[in-house]
Motif scaffolding. Structure first.
Motif, PDB file in Angstrom:
ATOM      1  N   ALA A   1     -53.233   1.178  15.713  1.00  0.00           N
ATOM      2  CA  ALA A   1     -54.453   1.522  14.985  1.00  0.00           C
ATOM      3  C   ALA A   1     -55.427   2.238  15.916  1.00  0.00           C
ATOM      4  N   ILE A   2     -56.181   3.173  15.344  1.00  0.00           N
ATOM      5  CA  ILE A   2     -57.161   3.953  16.098  1.00  0.00           C
ATOM      6  C   ILE A   2     -58.440   4.020  15.283  1.00  0.00           C
ATOM      7  N   THR A   3     -59.569   3.677  15.904  1.00  0.00           N
ATOM      8  CA  THR A   3     -60.882   3.822  15.270  1.00  0.00           C
ATOM      9  C   THR A   3     -61.866   4.234  16.351  1.00  0.00           C
ATOM     10  N   GLY A   4     -62.794   5.119  16.011  1.00  0.00           N
ATOM     11  CA  GLY A   4     -63.713   5.571  17.047  1.00  0.00           C
ATOM     12  C   GLY A   4     -64.799   6.492  16.544  1.00  0.00           C
ATOM     13  N   VAL A   5     -65.570   7.005  17.499  1.00  0.00           N
ATOM     14  CA  VAL A   5     -66.674   7.928  17.225  1.00  0.00           C
ATOM     15  C   VAL A   5     -66.312   9.265  17.869  1.00  0.00           C
ATOM     16  N   ALA A   6     -65.853  10.206  17.047  1.00  0.00           N
ATOM     17  CA  ALA A   6     -65.413  11.499  17.567  1.00  0.00           C
ATOM     18  C   ALA A   6     -66.566  12.488  17.735  1.00  0.00           C
ATOM     19  N   GLY A   7     -67.678  12.225  17.082  1.00  0.00           N
ATOM     20  CA  GLY A   7     -68.854  13.076  17.239  1.00  0.00           C
ATOM     21  C   GLY A   7     -68.798  14.331  16.387  1.00  0.00           C
ATOM     22  N   PRO A   8     -69.760  15.210  16.570  1.00  0.00           N
ATOM     23  CA  PRO A   8     -70.783  15.160  17.603  1.00  0.00           C
ATOM     24  C   PRO A   8     -71.894  14.145  17.328  1.00  0.00           C
ATOM     25  N   GLY A   9     -72.033  13.695  16.101  1.00  0.00           N
ATOM     26  CA  GLY A   9     -73.027  12.673  15.778  1.00  0.00           C
ATOM     27  C   GLY A   9     -72.358  11.333  15.577  1.00  0.00           C
ATOM     28  N   GLY A  10     -73.143  10.349  15.198  1.00  0.00           N
ATOM     29  CA  GLY A  10     -72.616   9.042  14.852  1.00  0.00           C
ATOM     30  C   GLY A  10     -72.591   8.032  15.974  1.00  0.00           C
ATOM     31  N   GLY A  11     -72.831   8.466  17.187  1.00  0.00           N
ATOM     32  CA  GLY A  11     -72.812   7.536  18.309  1.00  0.00           C
ATOM     33  C   GLY A  11     -74.086   6.715  18.387  1.00  0.00           C
ATOM     34  N   THR A  12     -73.994   5.592  19.055  1.00  0.00           N
ATOM     35  CA  THR A  12     -75.141   4.725  19.310  1.00  0.00           C
ATOM     36  C   THR A  12     -75.164   4.399  20.802  1.00  0.00           C
ATOM     37  N   GLU A  13     -76.180   3.679  21.221  1.00  0.00           N
ATOM     38  CA  GLU A  13     -76.256   3.293  22.625  1.00  0.00           C
ATOM     39  C   GLU A  13     -75.060   2.423  23.028  1.00  0.00           C
ATOM     40  N   LYS A  14     -74.686   1.509  22.144  1.00  0.00           N
ATOM     41  CA  LYS A  14     -73.555   0.611  22.438  1.00  0.00           C
ATOM     42  C   LYS A  14     -72.200   1.266  22.197  1.00  0.00           C
ATOM     43  N   LYS A  15     -72.164   2.213  21.268  1.00  0.00           N
ATOM     44  CA  LYS A  15     -70.921   2.910  20.945  1.00  0.00           C
ATOM     45  C   LYS A  15     -71.205   4.407  20.918  1.00  0.00           C
TER      46      LYS A  15
ATOM     47  N   ALA B   1     -62.877  17.868  18.928  1.00  0.00           N
ATOM     48  CA  ALA B   1     -61.448  18.170  19.039  1.00  0.00           C
ATOM     49  C   ALA B   1     -60.843  17.521  20.282  1.00  0.00           C
ATOM     50  N   GLU B   2     -61.549  17.587  21.411  1.00  0.00           N
ATOM     51  CA  GLU B   2     -61.033  16.989  22.647  1.00  0.00           C
ATOM     52  C   GLU B   2     -60.914  15.475  22.517  1.00  0.00           C
ATOM     53  N   ILE B   3     -61.892  14.835  21.903  1.00  0.00           N
ATOM     54  CA  ILE B   3     -61.865  13.378  21.716  1.00  0.00           C
ATOM     55  C   ILE B   3     -60.708  12.986  20.812  1.00  0.00           C
ATOM     56  N   ARG B   4     -60.544  13.702  19.719  1.00  0.00           N
ATOM     57  CA  ARG B   4     -59.469  13.385  18.779  1.00  0.00           C
ATOM     58  C   ARG B   4     -58.095  13.600  19.419  1.00  0.00           C
ATOM     59  N   LEU B   5     -57.954  14.674  20.203  1.00  0.00           N
ATOM     60  CA  LEU B   5     -56.682  14.930  20.884  1.00  0.00           C
ATOM     61  C   LEU B   5     -56.386  13.828  21.889  1.00  0.00           C
ATOM     62  N   GLN B   6     -57.353  13.450  22.703  1.00  0.00           N
ATOM     63  CA  GLN B   6     -57.143  12.381  23.681  1.00  0.00           C
ATOM     64  C   GLN B   6     -56.799  11.060  22.990  1.00  0.00           C
ATOM     65  N   ALA B   7     -57.471  10.785  21.876  1.00  0.00           N
ATOM     66  CA  ALA B   7     -57.184   9.558  21.118  1.00  0.00           C
ATOM     67  C   ALA B   7     -55.757   9.578  20.578  1.00  0.00           C
ATOM     68  N   ALA B   8     -55.327  10.708  20.058  1.00  0.00           N
ATOM     69  CA  ALA B   8     -53.958  10.821  19.527  1.00  0.00           C
ATOM     70  C   ALA B   8     -52.929  10.631  20.639  1.00  0.00           C
ATOM     71  N   LEU B   9     -53.187  11.219  21.803  1.00  0.00           N
ATOM     72  CA  LEU B   9     -52.272  11.062  22.938  1.00  0.00           C
ATOM     73  C   LEU B   9     -52.155   9.598  23.354  1.00  0.00           C
ATOM     74  N   CYS B  10     -53.292   8.900  23.419  1.00  0.00           N
ATOM     75  CA  CYS B  10     -53.284   7.479  23.791  1.00  0.00           C
ATOM     76  C   CYS B  10     -52.551   6.643  22.753  1.00  0.00           C
ATOM     77  N   ALA B  11     -52.767   6.939  21.495  1.00  0.00           N
ATOM     78  CA  ALA B  11     -52.097   6.188  20.434  1.00  0.00           C
ATOM     79  C   ALA B  11     -50.585   6.364  20.523  1.00  0.00           C
ATOM     80  N   LEU B  12     -50.150   7.579  20.771  1.00  0.00           N
ATOM     81  CA  LEU B  12     -48.711   7.829  20.904  1.00  0.00           C
ATOM     82  C   LEU B  12     -48.136   7.068  22.099  1.00  0.00           C
ATOM     83  N   GLU B  13     -48.863   7.025  23.195  1.00  0.00           N
ATOM     84  CA  GLU B  13     -48.393   6.275  24.365  1.00  0.00           C
ATOM     85  C   GLU B  13     -48.192   4.796  24.018  1.00  0.00           C
ATOM     86  N   LEU B  14     -49.059   4.257  23.161  1.00  0.00           N
ATOM     87  CA  LEU B  14     -48.914   2.855  22.758  1.00  0.00           C
ATOM     88  C   LEU B  14     -47.666   2.617  21.914  1.00  0.00           C
ATOM     89  N   LEU B  15     -47.145   3.673  21.319  1.00  0.00           N
ATOM     90  CA  LEU B  15     -45.939   3.551  20.507  1.00  0.00           C
ATOM     91  C   LEU B  15     -44.652   3.662  21.324  1.00  0.00           C
TER      92      LEU B  15
END
Length: 167
Positions: A104-118, A151-165
């Motif tokens: 599973a993958i969930t996150g804040v890809a931006g450019p908006g939506g981020g908070t101080e904690k996330k 795009a960079e955040i989403r690509l890095q997230a996809a790469l990490c998710a694949l590594e977990l598989l």
């Protein structure tokens, strides 16, 4: 055109399909911020149907609840971008599918939506395996950096998710 997606994404997807096929394992993914990118990478690989059971794109909180049975209380308490929700997404994907491994993958890809904690660039991953104690679901938060593009955040997230598989 050989591949629709970036070569490095397809190459790791090829490894995921090959290595899981060798073990006769079925895999599935539950995606939020990647919006189906991991599923798309896996299906770029010829023969992926022998391994890839299904992908859930649960972008909204309602979809997470309806498709993956993620607890509304977890979302309300911790937020959609949390270890608790990623854990529940992986667990739900595993239960709803015929897969042996779910990521599973969930996150804040931006450019908006981020908070101080996330802040933008925060992505959380979880991996669940059939037959393991549900308490053994592995979840991890990564910070890819608010300076990165969506795009960079989403690509890095996809790469990490694949590594977990990878087995």
């Amino acid at each position: 055109m050989e591949f629709l997606l970036p070569r490095k994404l397809v190459e790791i997807a090829q490894d995921v399909i090959r290595k899981n096929d060798e073990l006769d394992r079925k895999i599935c993914v539950a995606e939020s911020c990647t919006g189906g990118l991991v599923s798309a990478a896996l299906t770029e690989v010829a023969g992926s149907s022998a391994v890839f059971d299904r992908g859930y794109v649960t972008y909204s909180n309602e979809a997470k609840h309806e498709e993956l049975t993620v607890s509304d209380d977890l979302i309300a308490t911790f937020g959609a971008v949390s270890v608790a929700v990623a854990w529940d997404m992986a667990r739900g994907a595993l239960q709803q599918s015929g897969a042996d491994v779910a990521v599973a993958i969930t996150g804040v890809a931006g450019p908006g939506g981020g908070t101080e904690k996330k802040p933008v660039g925060t992505v959380i991953f979880a991996c669940a395996r059939k037959g393991e104690d549900p308490k053994q679901v592995v979840a991890e938060m990564k910070q890819f950096g608010a300076d990165k593009s969506r795009a960079e955040i989403r690509l890095q997230a996809a790469l990490c998710a694949l590594e977990l598989l990878l087995p």
